[in-house]
Design an enzyme around this catalytic site. Sequence first.
Site: not given
Ligand code: PRP
Length: 189
Positions: A136, A159-160, A108, A105
């Site tokens: 991002k 904060f999306v 970051d 998704d």
């Molecule tokens: C979110 C997203 C990515 C990761 C990105 O997962 O789905 O996997 O963070 O962040 P990064 O680039 O800083 O590593 P999250 O851990 O929030 O779990 P989720 O997908 O279950 O919401």
Amino acid sequence: MINKMGLENDIQYVLISEERIKARVRELGEQISRDYAGKNPLLVCILRGACVFFTDLARNITDYMEMDFMAVSSYNDGMTSHGIVRIKKDLDTSIEGRHVIIVEDIMDSGNTLDNLTRLLGTRNPASMRIACLLDKPERRAEGIGISPDYCGFTVPNEFVVGYGLDYADAYRNLPYIGVLKPEVYTNVE
Ligand code: PRP
């Protein structure tokens, strides 16, 4: 407890509308269909945030493809320059010799995808690319050398939530990408 004011009321503004997402996901599906014609790619959904994008993207791919699912958490142990990825749910499929598309998704800091591509690379796929709904880049950690091969939208450092992305496990069911009102996540008890 988070300061919820009602699902739609918690959103400050819509950053990417349902219509724009739909159009862009269709384009990405068409592009992947062309790039992978006859290759039967394996689309890997990284749970849970990617689930909405994943199912819409798959429905826009017009050739044979397969699905698998993985859940990971990424952390930095302070011992290495990059982090460590912990597998919470592994793939059921062997990726050796397969054309793999990792579907996320959001990218970051990039640590999750950096660690994950490193890990899956050891399993000898024929190829591996990343399809990511949101990028991002302002938040990218130092030393991350990868970026999405298929990117839906580049977003600012806001904060999306929505379309799979959560805050405290809420908002994943919103059909658009919205920016959360700061009062929802500040002064949290
Ligand atoms: C979110 C997203 C990515 C990761 C990105 O997962 O789905 O996997 O963070 O962040 P990064 O680039 O800083 O590593 P999250 O851990 O929030 O779990 P989720 O997908 O279950 O919401």
